[in-house]
Motif scaffolding. Structure first.
Motif, PDB file in Angstrom:
ATOM      1  N   LEU A 108       0.871  -1.175   0.000  1.00  0.00           N
ATOM      2  CA  LEU A 108       0.000   0.000   0.000  1.00  0.00           C
ATOM      3  C   LEU A 108       0.905   1.222   0.000  1.00  0.00           C
ATOM      4  O   LEU A 108       1.382   1.660   1.048  1.00  0.00           O
ATOM      5  CB  LEU A 108      -0.917  -0.003   1.222  1.00  0.00           C
ATOM      6  N   GLY A 109       1.179   1.746  -1.207  1.00  0.00           N
ATOM      7  CA  GLY A 109       2.175   2.800  -1.311  1.00  0.00           C
ATOM      8  C   GLY A 109       3.538   2.224  -0.992  1.00  0.00           C
ATOM      9  O   GLY A 109       4.011   1.282  -1.629  1.00  0.00           O
ATOM     10  N   GLY A 110       4.195   2.769   0.028  1.00  0.00           N
ATOM     11  CA  GLY A 110       5.479   2.250   0.452  1.00  0.00           C
ATOM     12  C   GLY A 110       5.392   1.391   1.700  1.00  0.00           C
ATOM     13  O   GLY A 110       6.406   1.140   2.350  1.00  0.00           O
ATOM     14  N   ILE A 111       4.181   0.926   2.050  1.00  0.00           N
ATOM     15  CA  ILE A 111       3.975   0.129   3.257  1.00  0.00           C
ATOM     16  C   ILE A 111       3.677  -1.311   2.850  1.00  0.00           C
ATOM     17  O   ILE A 111       2.898  -1.561   1.929  1.00  0.00           O
ATOM     18  CB  ILE A 111       2.805   0.675   4.096  1.00  0.00           C
ATOM     19  N   THR A 112       4.293  -2.245   3.550  1.00  0.00           N
ATOM     20  CA  THR A 112       3.994  -3.663   3.362  1.00  0.00           C
ATOM     21  C   THR A 112       3.037  -4.111   4.465  1.00  0.00           C
ATOM     22  O   THR A 112       3.341  -3.991   5.649  1.00  0.00           O
ATOM     23  CB  THR A 112       5.275  -4.502   3.414  1.00  0.00           C
ATOM     24  N   ILE A 113       1.877  -4.598   4.062  1.00  0.00           N
ATOM     25  CA  ILE A 113       0.847  -5.015   5.015  1.00  0.00           C
ATOM     26  C   ILE A 113       0.622  -6.515   4.858  1.00  0.00           C
ATOM     27  O   ILE A 113       0.269  -6.985   3.771  1.00  0.00           O
ATOM     28  CB  ILE A 113      -0.470  -4.247   4.785  1.00  0.00           C
ATOM     29  N   THR A 114       0.854  -7.253   5.933  1.00  0.00           N
ATOM     30  CA  THR A 114       0.614  -8.695   5.910  1.00  0.00           C
ATOM     31  C   THR A 114      -0.842  -8.975   6.268  1.00  0.00           C
ATOM     32  O   THR A 114      -1.426  -8.301   7.114  1.00  0.00           O
ATOM     33  CB  THR A 114       1.538  -9.413   6.907  1.00  0.00           C
ATOM     34  N   TYR A 115      -1.397  -9.987   5.610  1.00  0.00           N
ATOM     35  CA  TYR A 115      -2.809 -10.291   5.817  1.00  0.00           C
ATOM     36  C   TYR A 115      -3.094 -10.788   7.233  1.00  0.00           C
ATOM     37  O   TYR A 115      -4.160 -10.484   7.788  1.00  0.00           O
ATOM     38  CB  TYR A 115      -3.275 -11.334   4.797  1.00  0.00           C
ATOM     39  N   ASN A 116      -2.167 -11.540   7.837  1.00  0.00           N
ATOM     40  CA  ASN A 116      -2.451 -12.063   9.178  1.00  0.00           C
ATOM     41  C   ASN A 116      -2.545 -10.931  10.201  1.00  0.00           C
ATOM     42  O   ASN A 116      -3.432 -10.925  11.064  1.00  0.00           O
ATOM     43  CB  ASN A 116      -1.414 -13.104   9.587  1.00  0.00           C
ATOM     44  N   ARG A 117      -1.662  -9.932  10.104  1.00  0.00           N
ATOM     45  CA  ARG A 117      -1.740  -8.788  11.015  1.00  0.00           C
ATOM     46  C   ARG A 117      -2.998  -7.966  10.773  1.00  0.00           C
ATOM     47  O   ARG A 117      -3.630  -7.479  11.709  1.00  0.00           O
ATOM     48  CB  ARG A 117      -0.498  -7.916  10.849  1.00  0.00           C
ATOM     49  N   LEU A 118      -3.353  -7.786   9.501  1.00  0.00           N
ATOM     50  CA  LEU A 118      -4.552  -7.013   9.178  1.00  0.00           C
ATOM     51  C   LEU A 118      -5.804  -7.685   9.741  1.00  0.00           C
ATOM     52  O   LEU A 118      -6.673  -7.022  10.334  1.00  0.00           O
ATOM     53  CB  LEU A 118      -4.668  -6.864   7.657  1.00  0.00           C
ATOM     54  N   TRP A 119      -5.887  -9.007   9.580  1.00  0.00           N
ATOM     55  CA  TRP A 119      -7.048  -9.721  10.112  1.00  0.00           C
ATOM     56  C   TRP A 119      -7.079  -9.686  11.633  1.00  0.00           C
ATOM     57  O   TRP A 119      -8.160  -9.603  12.234  1.00  0.00           O
ATOM     58  CB  TRP A 119      -7.031 -11.178   9.625  1.00  0.00           C
ATOM     59  N   ILE A 120      -5.908  -9.712  12.285  1.00  0.00           N
ATOM     60  CA  ILE A 120      -5.882  -9.656  13.747  1.00  0.00           C
ATOM     61  C   ILE A 120      -6.377  -8.303  14.241  1.00  0.00           C
ATOM     62  O   ILE A 120      -7.119  -8.224  15.235  1.00  0.00           O
ATOM     63  CB  ILE A 120      -4.459  -9.956  14.263  1.00  0.00           C
ATOM     64  N   ILE A 121      -5.995  -7.223  13.556  1.00  0.00           N
ATOM     65  CA  ILE A 121      -6.498  -5.894  13.940  1.00  0.00           C
ATOM     66  C   ILE A 121      -8.016  -5.843  13.802  1.00  0.00           C
ATOM     67  O   ILE A 121      -8.726  -5.372  14.700  1.00  0.00           O
ATOM     68  CB  ILE A 121      -5.830  -4.800  13.089  1.00  0.00           C
ATOM     69  N   CYS A 122      -8.522  -6.326  12.679  1.00  0.00           N
ATOM     70  CA  CYS A 122      -9.984  -6.331  12.479  1.00  0.00           C
ATOM     71  C   CYS A 122     -10.671  -7.199  13.535  1.00  0.00           C
ATOM     72  O   CYS A 122     -11.707  -6.810  14.092  1.00  0.00           O
ATOM     73  CB  CYS A 122     -10.314  -6.835  11.074  1.00  0.00           C
ATOM     74  N   PHE A 123     -10.100  -8.367  13.799  1.00  0.00           N
ATOM     75  CA  PHE A 123     -10.678  -9.274  14.790  1.00  0.00           C
ATOM     76  C   PHE A 123     -10.680  -8.637  16.176  1.00  0.00           C
ATOM     77  O   PHE A 123     -11.660  -8.742  16.926  1.00  0.00           O
ATOM     78  CB  PHE A 123      -9.877 -10.578  14.799  1.00  0.00           C
ATOM     79  N   THR A 124      -9.601  -7.954  16.529  1.00  0.00           N
ATOM     80  CA  THR A 124      -9.511  -7.292  17.835  1.00  0.00           C
ATOM     81  C   THR A 124     -10.604  -6.239  17.989  1.00  0.00           C
ATOM     82  O   THR A 124     -11.258  -6.145  19.036  1.00  0.00           O
ATOM     83  CB  THR A 124      -8.126  -6.648  18.003  1.00  0.00           C
ATOM     84  N   LEU A 125     -10.793  -5.441  16.953  1.00  0.00           N
ATOM     85  CA  LEU A 125     -11.813  -4.389  17.027  1.00  0.00           C
ATOM     86  C   LEU A 125     -13.212  -4.991  17.110  1.00  0.00           C
ATOM     87  O   LEU A 125     -14.093  -4.448  17.795  1.00  0.00           O
ATOM     88  CB  LEU A 125     -11.690  -3.469  15.813  1.00  0.00           C
ATOM     89  N   ILE A 126     -13.437  -6.127  16.441  1.00  0.00           N
ATOM     90  CA  ILE A 126     -14.744  -6.789  16.528  1.00  0.00           C
ATOM     91  C   ILE A 126     -14.987  -7.305  17.949  1.00  0.00           C
ATOM     92  O   ILE A 126     -16.076  -7.134  18.512  1.00  0.00           O
ATOM     93  CB  ILE A 126     -14.828  -7.937  15.498  1.00  0.00           C
TER      94      ILE A 126
END
Length: 535
Positions: free
Chosen positions: A375-393
């Protein structure tokens, strides 16, 4: 007469075409002999000759060479391609071979120089591939190799390219070659510098900083300005990447601390066994995946969906059992409670060691949690992204439970004024047990998430218990919003300090800052309101 001349001319043309084809085929077959001498120089010449031959077998052969699947027989002077399923193909014809292999079969050796030659050659061969993804990868390979021999193929591919992303990558690869060329003009080099500046990543910066020193002054000036611009952009992207890492760490801390915030806030119990509830959730995930791997492997992508409720039930039941058998006899005695729960943590760790062994256990990522994207100059891993979403849920669900259910109302009442809640008919002992079970269950859910990014071992929870207490105290005991803000604040601060102080010193610095903060605000950022709390 005229017809006879035309026929003769046609025959000559056909013979020329056949002869040219034979020359091309012969050049490819002749090049294969270079792989059988087992010398790096002959292998390098063979790579160049195979790539220049235009033979359709050139790309599969070079891929096999890159992957260590190209073998040869020095006696027979033949080269063979080993397929993924173990079959052998004749590199000259591409046809499968029958019968036993020769007794002197050996693998073609490589070094770093040859690997770079292979990548450059493959890049040139696949610049005109039908799939846009293959053409993009080829352009990236040429950009890194900067092989001047690929320039004609690159110009041809640029003229025919219609995909904007691939066209941009091809232009960047061409610019890299131009900047390394001694024949390019100053104007061409300045235009190439502008393209490299537009790319703006670390590879582009290395390309500009590696330019030779004998270039014209205006070229050096343009390169210096472009390098400075890229450094500024990279600093911004690096800060954003650290912020992302901080959010990722904060989500992990929030998951680990949110259950502790509930039990600490309602019951005033310092539960040193909270980390072991996290561990039980991780081992529940491991058991679920082992059963699925052995019996229902096609359902592996759904293992986390099954593990989440099971981990909540297992950890919650253990939490209720601990509260009913140990903790309820120690209310009002914080030191004894701390020692008792610490002893329980040791018992649970040893029980898991006895049942599963002391070594780390493998917990795999489902396909939808594997990989990463840019995402631009950022590398985003799917496992971390899903953990953030899961935490907020989980956080939103917990807030809704506390706000809209009878259990939540009674928990809030006991938190604010236990004596008044008991006088109003609330069974505080029952609320204590359910609260401890709820906090432990949420810790078990945290273990499911942590199993995707950390080693599953009996010591898993120990790495998060201190950080969890820091989050709870910093945010405000018993306040979920304070826990949320505290977790993300500490996570981001930690990731911004790590590059300068290191991981250990960063944690020490965070601890010192929290101690100083608590001196000013003993109740944390968001203190609970209520008569008992304020007493």
């Amino acid at each position: 007469m005229v017809h006879g001349r035309l026929i003769a001319l046609a025959l000559m043309l056909a013979m020329f075409i056949v002869g040219a084809t034979a020359v091309r085929a012969g050049s490819y077959e002749d090049a294969l002999a270079g792989f059988t001498t087992d010398t790096f120089s002959d292998t390098a010449d063979a790579i160049d000759a195979v790539a220049a031959s235009g033979n359709p077998l050139a790309a599969p052969l070079l891929e096999a060479l890159r992957d260590g699947r190209l073998t040869f027989s020095a006696k027979e002077k033949k080269v063979f391609i080993k397929t993924a399923d173990g079959a052998r193909l004749d590199a000259a014809t591409g046809k499968p071979l029958a019968g036993p292999p020769a007794d002197d079969i050996d693998t073609v050796r490589l070094n770093n120089r040859l690997r770079n030659l292979i990548e450059a050659a493959l890049g040139s061969l696949t610049l005109m591939a039908p799939a846009p993804g293959r053409r993009y990868e080829a352009a990236q390979a040429v950009f890194k190799s900067r092989d001047a021999a690929a320039l004609p193929a690159l110009d041809k591919a640029l003229a025919a390219e219609t995909d904007p992303g691939v066209k941009k990558a091809l232009a960047e690869a061409r610019a890299a070659i131009i900047l390394q060329s001694d024949d390019a003009s100053a104007a061409d080099k300045i235009a190439a510098i502008a393209i490299a500046r537009g790319r703006g990543d670390q590879d582009a910066l290395a390309l500009l900083e590696g330019l030779p020193g004998n270039l014209p002054p205006d070229v050096h000036k343009a390169a210096a300005a472009a390098s400075e611009k890229i450094r500024s952009n990279l600093a911004i992207w690096n800060a954003l990447q650290n912020a992302w890492y901080g959010l990722s760490l904060g989500s992990v801390l929030l998951l680990a601390a949110i259950g502790l915030a509930i039990t600490f806030g309602v019951m005033g119990v310092i539960n040193m066994a909270h980390g072991e509830m996290v561990m039980l959730g991780a081992y529940t995930t491991f058991v679920v995946q082992e059963i699925v791997r052995q019996r229902y492997p096609y359902l592996f992508d759904y293992t986390l969906a099954a593990a989440i409720p099971l981990a909540f039930v297992v950890a919650g039941a253990v939490g209720i059992l601990i509260e009913r058998t140990v903790i309820r006899f120690l209310y009002g005695r914080p030191l004894e409670t701390l020692l008792a729960t610490w002893g329980l943590s040791l018992i649970l760790q040893q029980a898991v060691r006895s049942a599963f062994g002391p070594t780390n256990k493998e917990v795999g990522n489902p396909s939808w949690m594997s990989g990463a994207f840019e995402l631009g100059g950022i590398t985003i891993t799917y496992n971390r992204l899903w953990i953030i979403c899961f935490t907020l849920i989980v956080f939103a669900a917990l807030l809704a439970m506390l706000r809209f259910t009878r259990l939540g109302l009674e928990m809030r009442a006991v938190t604010q004024n236990r004596a008044m809640a008991a006088a109003m008919g609330i069974r505080t002992a029952r609320i204590d047990a359910l609260t401890f079970g709820l906090g432990s269950g949420i810790a078990g859910i945290a273990g499911v998430a942590l199993s995707q990014i950390d080693n599953v071992s009996p010591n898993l929870g120990q790495g998060y218990i201190i950080d969890s207490f820091m989050v709870v105290v910093f945010g405000g005991v018993g306040n979920l919003w304070g826990t949320l803000v505290g977790a993300f604040t500490l996570g981001i601060a930690n990731k911004f300090l790590e590059p300068y102080a290191g991981a250990v010193l960063a944690k020490i610095a965070i601890l010192v800052l929290i101690i100083l903060f608590i001196q000013k605000r003993p109740r944390g950022m968001f203190a609970l309101k209520g008569r008992a709390v304020e007493a």
